[in-house]
Design a protein around this motif. Structure first.
Motif, PDB file in Angstrom:
ATOM      1  N   LYS A  49     -11.065 -11.353  14.453  1.00 47.35           N
ATOM      2  CA  LYS A  49     -12.444 -11.340  13.945  1.00 47.35           C
ATOM      3  C   LYS A  49     -13.412 -11.852  14.997  1.00 47.35           C
ATOM      4  O   LYS A  49     -14.455 -11.249  15.237  1.00 47.35           O
ATOM      5  N   GLY A  90       0.776  -1.246   0.000  1.00 47.32           N
ATOM      6  CA  GLY A  90       0.000   0.000   0.000  1.00 47.32           C
ATOM      7  C   GLY A  90       0.799   1.283   0.000  1.00 47.32           C
ATOM      8  O   GLY A  90       0.240   2.361   0.217  1.00 47.32           O
ATOM      9  N   ARG A  91       2.103   1.200  -0.258  1.00 45.12           N
ATOM     10  CA  ARG A  91       2.882   2.441  -0.285  1.00 45.12           C
ATOM     11  C   ARG A  91       2.279   3.487  -1.222  1.00 45.12           C
ATOM     12  O   ARG A  91       2.287   4.671  -0.924  1.00 45.12           O
ATOM     13  N   ALA A  92       1.784   3.029  -2.373  1.00 43.49           N
ATOM     14  CA  ALA A  92       1.263   3.969  -3.371  1.00 43.49           C
ATOM     15  C   ALA A  92      -0.143   4.416  -3.023  1.00 43.49           C
ATOM     16  O   ALA A  92      -0.722   5.234  -3.730  1.00 43.49           O
ATOM     17  N   GLY A  93      -0.674   3.888  -1.939  1.00 39.03           N
ATOM     18  CA  GLY A  93      -2.009   4.318  -1.503  1.00 39.03           C
ATOM     19  C   GLY A  93      -3.000   3.167  -1.484  1.00 39.03           C
ATOM     20  O   GLY A  93      -2.703   2.054  -1.918  1.00 39.03           O
ATOM     21  N   TYR A  94      -4.170   3.461  -0.951  1.00 39.27           N
ATOM     22  CA  TYR A  94      -5.222   2.455  -0.780  1.00 39.27           C
ATOM     23  C   TYR A  94      -6.522   2.927  -1.430  1.00 39.27           C
ATOM     24  O   TYR A  94      -6.852   4.111  -1.360  1.00 39.27           O
ATOM     25  N   LEU A 120      -8.833   1.937   3.034  1.00 41.59           N
ATOM     26  CA  LEU A 120      -7.806   1.913   4.079  1.00 41.59           C
ATOM     27  C   LEU A 120      -7.961   0.697   4.982  1.00 41.59           C
ATOM     28  O   LEU A 120      -9.060   0.166   5.121  1.00 41.59           O
ATOM     29  N   PRO A 121      -6.886   0.253   5.622  1.00 48.03           N
ATOM     30  CA  PRO A 121      -7.018  -0.788   6.636  1.00 48.03           C
ATOM     31  C   PRO A 121      -7.998  -0.317   7.701  1.00 48.03           C
ATOM     32  O   PRO A 121      -8.146   0.892   7.926  1.00 48.03           O
ATOM     33  N   GLY A 122      -8.690  -1.262   8.338  1.00 47.13           N
ATOM     34  CA  GLY A 122      -9.669  -0.874   9.345  1.00 47.13           C
ATOM     35  C   GLY A 122      -9.759  -1.926  10.424  1.00 47.13           C
ATOM     36  O   GLY A 122      -8.736  -2.399  10.918  1.00 47.13           O
ATOM     37  N   GLY A 123     -10.975  -2.291  10.776  1.00 51.12           N
ATOM     38  CA  GLY A 123     -11.191  -3.309  11.789  1.00 51.12           C
ATOM     39  C   GLY A 123     -10.754  -4.685  11.313  1.00 51.12           C
ATOM     40  O   GLY A 123     -10.175  -4.828  10.222  1.00 51.12           O
ATOM     41  N   ALA A 124     -11.060  -5.690  12.151  1.00 51.52           N
ATOM     42  CA  ALA A 124     -10.540  -7.039  11.912  1.00 51.52           C
ATOM     43  C   ALA A 124     -10.979  -7.621  10.569  1.00 51.52           C
ATOM     44  O   ALA A 124     -10.363  -8.558  10.076  1.00 51.52           O
ATOM     45  N   ASP A 125     -12.033  -7.072   9.970  1.00 55.15           N
ATOM     46  CA  ASP A 125     -12.456  -7.632   8.679  1.00 55.15           C
ATOM     47  C   ASP A 125     -12.014  -6.789   7.493  1.00 55.15           C
ATOM     48  O   ASP A 125     -12.473  -7.003   6.377  1.00 55.15           O
ATOM     49  N   GLN A 148       5.179   7.443   6.000  1.00 51.75           N
ATOM     50  CA  GLN A 148       5.468   8.417   4.950  1.00 51.75           C
ATOM     51  C   GLN A 148       5.292   9.840   5.471  1.00 51.75           C
ATOM     52  O   GLN A 148       4.338  10.146   6.175  1.00 51.75           O
ATOM     53  N   GLN A 190      -5.473  15.844   3.839  1.00 52.39           N
ATOM     54  CA  GLN A 190      -4.461  15.372   4.785  1.00 52.39           C
ATOM     55  C   GLN A 190      -3.066  15.859   4.410  1.00 52.39           C
ATOM     56  O   GLN A 190      -2.074  15.144   4.551  1.00 52.39           O
ATOM     57  N   LEU A 241      -7.606  -5.148  17.960  1.00 55.57           N
ATOM     58  CA  LEU A 241      -8.539  -5.877  17.099  1.00 55.57           C
ATOM     59  C   LEU A 241      -8.610  -5.284  15.703  1.00 55.57           C
ATOM     60  O   LEU A 241      -9.520  -5.592  14.937  1.00 55.57           O
ATOM     61  N   THR A 242      -7.667  -4.405  15.363  1.00 52.74           N
ATOM     62  CA  THR A 242      -7.752  -3.726  14.067  1.00 52.74           C
ATOM     63  C   THR A 242      -6.471  -3.915  13.263  1.00 52.74           C
ATOM     64  O   THR A 242      -5.450  -4.369  13.786  1.00 52.74           O
ATOM     65  N   TYR A 243      -6.567  -3.549  12.005  1.00 52.95           N
ATOM     66  CA  TYR A 243      -5.384  -3.569  11.150  1.00 52.95           C
ATOM     67  C   TYR A 243      -4.575  -2.284  11.319  1.00 52.95           C
ATOM     68  O   TYR A 243      -3.710  -1.966  10.525  1.00 52.95           O
ATOM     69  N   TRP A 244      -4.894  -1.510  12.328  1.00 56.82           N
ATOM     70  CA  TRP A 244      -4.045  -0.381  12.714  1.00 56.82           C
ATOM     71  C   TRP A 244      -3.557  -0.671  14.123  1.00 56.82           C
ATOM     72  O   TRP A 244      -3.483   0.237  14.954  1.00 56.82           O
ATOM     73  N   PHE A 266       3.559   2.970   4.195  1.00 60.22           N
ATOM     74  CA  PHE A 266       2.423   3.891   4.168  1.00 60.22           C
ATOM     75  C   PHE A 266       2.346   4.801   5.392  1.00 60.22           C
ATOM     76  O   PHE A 266       2.295   6.022   5.270  1.00 60.22           O
ATOM     77  N   ALA A 270      -8.416  -5.592   5.944  1.00 60.94           N
ATOM     78  CA  ALA A 270      -6.957  -5.439   5.985  1.00 60.94           C
ATOM     79  C   ALA A 270      -6.493  -4.304   5.080  1.00 60.94           C
ATOM     80  O   ALA A 270      -5.311  -3.967   5.059  1.00 60.94           O
TER      81      ALA A 270
END
Ligand SMILES: Cc1cc2nc3c(=O)[nH]c(=O)nc-3n(C[C@H](O)[C@H](O)[C@H](O)COP(=O)(O)OP(=O)(O)OC[C@H]3O[C@@H](n4cnc5c(N)ncnc54)[C@H](O)[C@@H]3O)c2cc1C
Ligand SMILES: Cc1cc2nc3c(=O)[nH]c(=O)nc-3n(C[C@H](O)[C@H](O)[C@H](O)COP(=O)(O)OP(=O)(O)OC[C@H]3O[C@@H](n4cnc5c(N)ncnc54)[C@H](O)[C@@H]3O)c2cc1C
Lengths: 536, 536
Positions: free
Chosen positions: B489, A230-234, A237-242, B275, A389, B505-508, B272, A244
């Motif tokens: 999950k 994901g260096r070039a972006g998403y 975005l990653p979020g909760g457990a479901d 950066q 941002q 519980l997150t991908y962060w 990411f 990535a």
């Protein structure tokens, strides 16, 4: 009532809440700064006693020379043609005015507390002379952000014109370079500067360098670029457990190539003086040269008292043991005679003075290659922070405005100042040749291509073309031009008791550090002359 | 006397001179910040009226949940095992104490005004939830410098151990990659993803990418890397007209390869979330979570009033329409019954609680993969600024301390705080298993390899192993481990009126933004349950 740390903080807290207290604490901490570093230039305490020096121009070079000579006992007078000291170091705040030749008077109408660095804006960490003076004078420095991956590229060339985040072009290109090289190095006939044993390490390095994805099939290992991490972006975005995160798909190599953003913009941050970290004075670049003005002078008062503004030099007469300067002040011709003279007048102007200097010298001043430079400034609500941002850094476009700078401080505040255009060389000559209105119009129109609705946010625009400024006529000398070295060398040579200085004569031209170095060189040369037996 | 802007600035000026005035102006400007951005989470105004929620843990996740639920009318109680709120967000200042399990009480003895972010230290610009809260709460942010080319690499591997500036390894490697690829692409049998017509453009791009020098001989063009423009540094810096600067000679490719600095360190800035630009709260990271604590609560007072510290949860009983929490406070067992419960207790601790949750759920808490993390902090005179031109950023070493961070603010001040070690995973487990004295000794010894005389400058060391902290037992969850997804999950699924939250519980994970996102998820889920017809 003497104000103590506690009462001050309480007052700040009442007025401004926690955020203001933190700022005050930062300031407070700064007050406890150590005594200055060893001065880079140390003339003997009273080596100049009884000697007079006429310094022409109150820019960074002239003020530095005045400060250093005054400390060593010389009696200095600084003649400055314009109404203010600082020269190209110009920070514009509410109420400040300036005027290009033939242009209208422009008045800065920014909200209180905002400013535009219309000349210099950043300080490379390598500029130790400048930073040492800041330390000595208590000029607070903060980070200046040059590169940010959230910034934007706009390219209008070759039909692929579209606006994208820097990270996208940057990392897609890095990934494609890595993938291509990986394909090469596995070829048996490749001549490598490493042993075959190191090949696996090399490929591992490339994979990390480019964010390559390892693929094994039929026992063969291949590395491909897919923006896996994901260096070039998403897209998501990653979020909760479901979740990535879902990285964007790479752009094609030729799309990036054609966009032309690699042609300087993308790689600028790698050039020595633009390498992170960069710094800026808190509150505006002019706080640097004002450090000189504030210093106590031998004669009582401060260095500021040595400066005569609105004093335009017109002629020089260099004799064996003195220099006579002719200038105009209050509509009257005047003269100033001194034992020594340092001129920091920009070469294009110096070349027009009447002097008895050798013809070759005057012609070197005329031939010193210089570049134009131009900027536009706006104030605006900080839409770039809330919508994009973007916190500092520069967006780049192949349009004439070339660069848009975002403020590196005051984050999350209501408004901030954008440098809405910054260009130099031929493009600046062309841009600056237009009327003020036309420049602002273009800056809006081209800004709109970077940010949707840009022109509806920006307000109170200013535009400055440094080649249009009567007492500058240039952005800086162009040391990339082959004519630079011979002419700069000749101009650097003392002409009897006359010295020329300014960033224009150094390989840091376009940098205040150059102005300081050249001032030190002139000051040291004068001091050597003073100490030489013949002068005792 | 009401304090006006003018009188405040006068007071600041008397105390601190110009630098302090600038800081105050910055703060002042901040006060005029706009009303908050649209809240990312908007529950109906009184959707929770009459409902109670027990929140376990007063870290970022717990405080965020309490703030959002309180705004929607829920009656919240936050139970926190430790003596302070904040959890892993821990900023240490003079007088603060903490203790690892089995370790001595450590007291921070830094000078007033200095601090160590012992947990989180930086905020990526992509973390919009966190930044929006800062905007809303008036938490001032400033740049955090992650990468600086003046920083240092030390590598002890493969015999080439030596300390060098980042720029040297970084640009020499970039140049060598470019040169090698250029050699490849001109081969006639190379299969390129661009047309042969674009080849000249491609080579031009490579030359700029790598600072290659063009050489023509016998009509053939070759590009070689020679650090021509000094990106990798200079033996002699550019100076006056007779010194254009003498760039250092490139290192051999295999020297860089063997040094291993590309193995993560050099390329970390490209990931990411690392950066540029990164941010940090002015004055310490805890100023972020303190933003929640300061907010007014419905019941009167502030969110801080909802938090019971020294309240260690030991058991949970989840019934159909309530949750009963057993905890210890003041040496006595207590219970708290509520309509809903959110636990943000770190999984390794949660797994040891007595609960009536499904065995699979409790076992997921046990199996959630986590990593250790450790830091060392020192105060010292800012030798890195005066000697090495380092202003923020990180130096990297293959020694166990791994990283040394320099402050991104307070430049030119007398002293600053170094993060003298930062590592995680297995190396943190190993490092943190040692005594405090041994960790500090190693941090000095290994720091000496980065900076000559390091150990003579650093003082008042602190060391924290997050896996040694009784109420944390980890740095963060390890989402790179395949066991992460299934267990995270499962733990994210509401268990009746019980929810688990936390960055874990997150991908962060390892980021406060994850704590916020998970809190929002739990809060929204509770609010949906409250609004569901069955609950009306
Ligand atoms: C757009 C722009 C961006 C820049 N960016 C940076 C940057 O980011 N960082 C950085 O460090 N540097 C930057 N610079 C360069 C920096 O401004 C210069 O290096 C520095 O200001 C030069 O100082 P000086 O004293 O040599 O010359 P000047 O500042 O030009 O001083 C010369 C003085 O002579 C006066 N003068 C002219 N004619 C006469 C006369 N006849 N009689 C008396 N006085 C006269 C002028 O009014 C002026 O005050 C930038 C410059 C420009 C234009
Ligand atoms: C070394 C380090 C560096 C980091 N760097 C960054 C960074 O640069 N940027 C960033 O954004 N994030 C960073 N993080 C991550 C950040 O700290 C976390 O994401 C965030 O603090 C997690 O908040 P939380 O509320 O989910 O958990 P926690 O902060 O762990 O909160 C859990 C709370 O539960 C309490 N508790 C434990 N047991 C019990 C019990 N039995 N009863 C009651 N209460 C209990 C704990 O005391 C604690 O207060 C870093 C973390 C570490 C350790």
């Amino acid at each position: 009532m003497p104000i103590t740390r506690r009462t001050l903080l309480d007052a700040v807290a009442r007025l401004g809440g926690a955020a203001a207290v933190y700022e005050a604490l930062v300031a407070w901490d700064f007050l406890r700064a150590p005594p200055a570093m060893a001065a880079p230039l140390e003339l003997a305490k009273a080596s100049g006693t009884g000697r007079t020096v006429a310094i022409l121009g109150a820019g960074v070079a002239g003020l530095c020379a005045a400060y250093e000579l005054d400390r060593a006992g010389y009696v200095c007078t600084v003649l400055e043609a314009s109404k203010r000291p600082g020269g190209r170091s110009l920070t514009l705040r509410r109420g400040d005015t300036f005027q290009e030749m033939g242009g209208p008077v422009q008045e800065c109408r920014f909200d209180e507390g905002l400013w535009l660095n219309a000349g210099p804006g950043r300080i490379p960490h390598q500029h130790t002379h400048l930073i040492d003076y800041c330390r000595r004078f208590g000029v607070a420095l903060q980070p200046y952000i040059f590169a940010s991956r959230a910034n934007l590229f706009h390219s209008g060339t070759l039909g692929n014109g579209r606006t994208m985040q820097v990270r996208r072009a940057y990392y897609d290109l890095q990934g494609q370079i890595a993938e291509l090289l990986d394909k090469c190095v596995v070829k048996p006939d490749m001549d490598l500067p490493i042993s075959r044993d190191d090949l696996a390490t090399f490929r591992d390095m490339l994979a990390r360098f480019g964010d390559l994805t390892k693929i094994e099939h039929d026992g063969k290992i291949e590395y491909v670029y897919r923006n896996r991490f994901g260096r070039a972006g998403y897209d998501v975005l990653p979020g909760g457990a479901d979740e990535a995160g879902r990285p964007v798909s790479p752009m094609a190599l030729d799309e990036i190539l054609r966009s032309n953003v690699w042609n300087d913009y993308m790689f600028r941050e790698h050039e020595f003086f633009w390498q992170t970290s960069l710094l800026e004075p808190v509150g505006g670049m002019d706080n640097f040269f004002k450090g000189f003005l504030r210093q106590p002078a031998r004669s009582g008062g401060t260095i500021a008292r040595l400066v005569r503004t609105n004093a335009k030099v017109t002629a020089l007469d260099i004799a064996a043991d003195s220099v006579t300067v002719s200038y105009w002040q209050d509509g009257k011709p005047r003269t100033l005679a001194a034992d020594f003279c340092i001129s920091t007048i920009p070469a294009p102007i110096f070349a027009t003075l009447k002097t008895n200097l050798p013809a070759a010298y005057m012609s070197a001043a005329e031939k010193l290659p210089v570049q134009a430079a131009g900027k536009v400034g706006w104030q605006a609500e900080r839409f770039w922070e809330t919508r994009d941002q973007i916190y500092g850094g520069i967006s780049w476009t192949t349009d004439p405005i070339t660069q848009v700078w975002y403020p590196s401080s005051g984050f999350l505040g209501r408004k901030g100042v954008l440098t809405g255009a910054y260009m130099y060389g031929v493009s600046a000559e062309r841009f600056n040749a237009q009327t003020l209105a036309e420049r602002l119009r273009q800056a809006e129109e081209q800004g709109d291509k970077l940010h949707d609705g840009y022109s509806t946010y920006v307000e109170r625009g200013l535009a400055i073309g440094w080649n249009n400024m009567e007492f500058e006529r240039m952005g800086w000398a162009d040391e990339g031009d082959p004519a630079f070295a011979p002419n700069a060398k000749l101009l650097s040579e003392p002409q009897g008791r006359f010295h020329m200085a300014g960033d224009q004569l150094t390989y840091w031209s376009g940098w205040q550090e150059g102005a300081l170095i050249s001032a030190h060189a002139a000051v040291s040369s004068i001091d050597r002359m003073t100490k030489a037996p013949a002068n005792r």
